[in-house]
Design an enzyme around this catalytic site. Sequence first.
Site, PDB file in Angstrom:
ATOM      1  N   CYS A  58       0.804  -1.226   0.000  1.00  0.00           N
ATOM      2  CA  CYS A  58       0.000   0.000   0.000  1.00  0.00           C
ATOM      3  C   CYS A  58       0.838   1.279   0.000  1.00  0.00           C
ATOM      4  CB  CYS A  58      -0.907  -0.004   1.223  1.00  0.00           C
ATOM      5  SG  CYS A  58      -1.902   1.495   1.394  1.00  0.00           S
ATOM      6  N   TRP A  91      -7.320  -8.044   5.322  1.00  0.00           N
ATOM      7  CA  TRP A  91      -5.863  -8.057   5.512  1.00  0.00           C
ATOM      8  C   TRP A  91      -5.500  -9.040   6.612  1.00  0.00           C
ATOM      9  CZ3 TRP A  91      -3.515  -5.866   1.676  1.00  0.00           C
ATOM     10  CH2 TRP A  91      -4.045  -4.728   1.060  1.00  0.00           C
ATOM     11  N   ARG A 123     -14.308  -0.069   4.920  1.00  0.00           N
ATOM     12  CA  ARG A 123     -13.233  -1.052   4.769  1.00  0.00           C
ATOM     13  C   ARG A 123     -12.244  -0.946   5.920  1.00  0.00           C
ATOM     14  NH1 ARG A 123     -10.123   0.616   0.646  1.00  0.00           N
ATOM     15  NH2 ARG A 123     -11.258   2.532   0.204  1.00  0.00           N
ATOM     16  N   ALA A 124     -11.685  -2.052   6.328  1.00  0.00           N
ATOM     17  CA  ALA A 124     -10.553  -2.048   7.263  1.00  0.00           C
ATOM     18  C   ALA A 124      -9.316  -1.760   6.432  1.00  0.00           C
ATOM     19  CB  ALA A 124     -10.433  -3.393   7.971  1.00  0.00           C
ATOM     20  N   THR A 125      -8.730  -0.602   6.616  1.00  0.00           N
ATOM     21  CA  THR A 125      -7.696  -0.113   5.717  1.00  0.00           C
ATOM     22  C   THR A 125      -6.326  -0.044   6.381  1.00  0.00           C
ATOM     23  OG1 THR A 125      -8.186   2.178   6.321  1.00  0.00           O
ATOM     24  CG2 THR A 125      -9.370   1.275   4.423  1.00  0.00           C
ATOM     25  N   VAL A 126      -5.319   0.029   5.543  1.00  0.00           N
ATOM     26  CA  VAL A 126      -3.968   0.341   6.004  1.00  0.00           C
ATOM     27  C   VAL A 126      -3.568   1.674   5.360  1.00  0.00           C
ATOM     28  CG1 VAL A 126      -3.132  -1.977   6.502  1.00  0.00           C
ATOM     29  CG2 VAL A 126      -3.098  -1.169   4.149  1.00  0.00           C
ATOM     30  N   TYR A 189      -5.527   4.962  -9.409  1.00  0.00           N
ATOM     31  CA  TYR A 189      -6.681   4.141  -9.035  1.00  0.00           C
ATOM     32  C   TYR A 189      -7.926   4.570  -9.809  1.00  0.00           C
ATOM     33  CZ  TYR A 189      -4.097   2.092  -5.156  1.00  0.00           C
ATOM     34  OH  TYR A 189      -3.182   1.395  -4.417  1.00  0.00           O
TER      35      TYR A 189
END
Length: 325
Positions: A58, A91, A123-126, A189
Amino acid sequence: MAIEDKFGKVATSEDAHEVSETGAFVRQDNYFITPFGSGEGELPVEAGRYRLIWTPLCPWATRQIIALKLLGLEDVISVGTVSPVRTENGWEFSLDEGNVDPVLKIRYLPEIYAATDPDYEGRATVPTVVDLKTRKVVNNDYHHLTNYWETVWKPFHKQNAPDLYPEHLRKEIDELNVILFHEINNGVYKAGFAKSQAEYEKAYDVLFQRLDWLEERLSKSRYLFGDQITDSDIRLYVTLARFDTAYYFAFKTNRNRLSEFENLWNYAKDLYSIPAFKEATDFNSIKKGYLLGNHAHNPYGILPLGPDVSIWDEPHNRKEKFKAK
């Protein structure tokens, strides 16, 4: 990055409301945005209290690691790493023993999001910052995280740490960072996740017009703001580092490769030669994440052998080109 619901299950861009009626990719807003600081309601700045979750895939997460390394905060903020290839459950800490983060004791990142806010539907994001005292997610605001490391975390900076966000340049840095995000960082993106030819072409044109503009800008100075590295250089670098390895193919941003821009290419190699940038750049993980991930349309899981990333270690011309007179 990829799309998942509150339970970590893979969803379509439409399900996550990240595609407009015209087929344009519209990235979700960050949810946990409480700033670090000493003011009321702000996150206290304390060594050893927080854990930063990232993946070398990422770009938003990688720039946090570059900043931590440049500033000497690696012993102050603990770091956990998830696999660059997301599973159907989100993730995963599959790089750790037992597939479990040794500090948080979880297997999938969405677990800590659900524990923090059961009603969270994004979303569970980084990157994700977790408060180890409360065991809750406290910040996933990649727009501002590096700025916090650069400013309110200054008491913990190493001796002679670079000033990545100098006060006299902050207005200009902020203005450029907005451009970099919308047209470069997220621009790739917008092209890659577009659901219509028109939106893809619009994003493609904006991206390469801005890259041409940056090519010209970098013909006049070693870095984006003269002879010193700033927050903006970190933000531009993470996209450049992924361009030829992933975006050119996976996101159809293929007018030309990074290595075909004289100034942008040598600028990127110049930054890569700095240990903090090089150590945070894992080309194999980048390739796996984008080309084997759930948006790669690669049903047989074939990982391309190229491109040759050894050329990143070849000499650059920036130091000589902008040698002090």
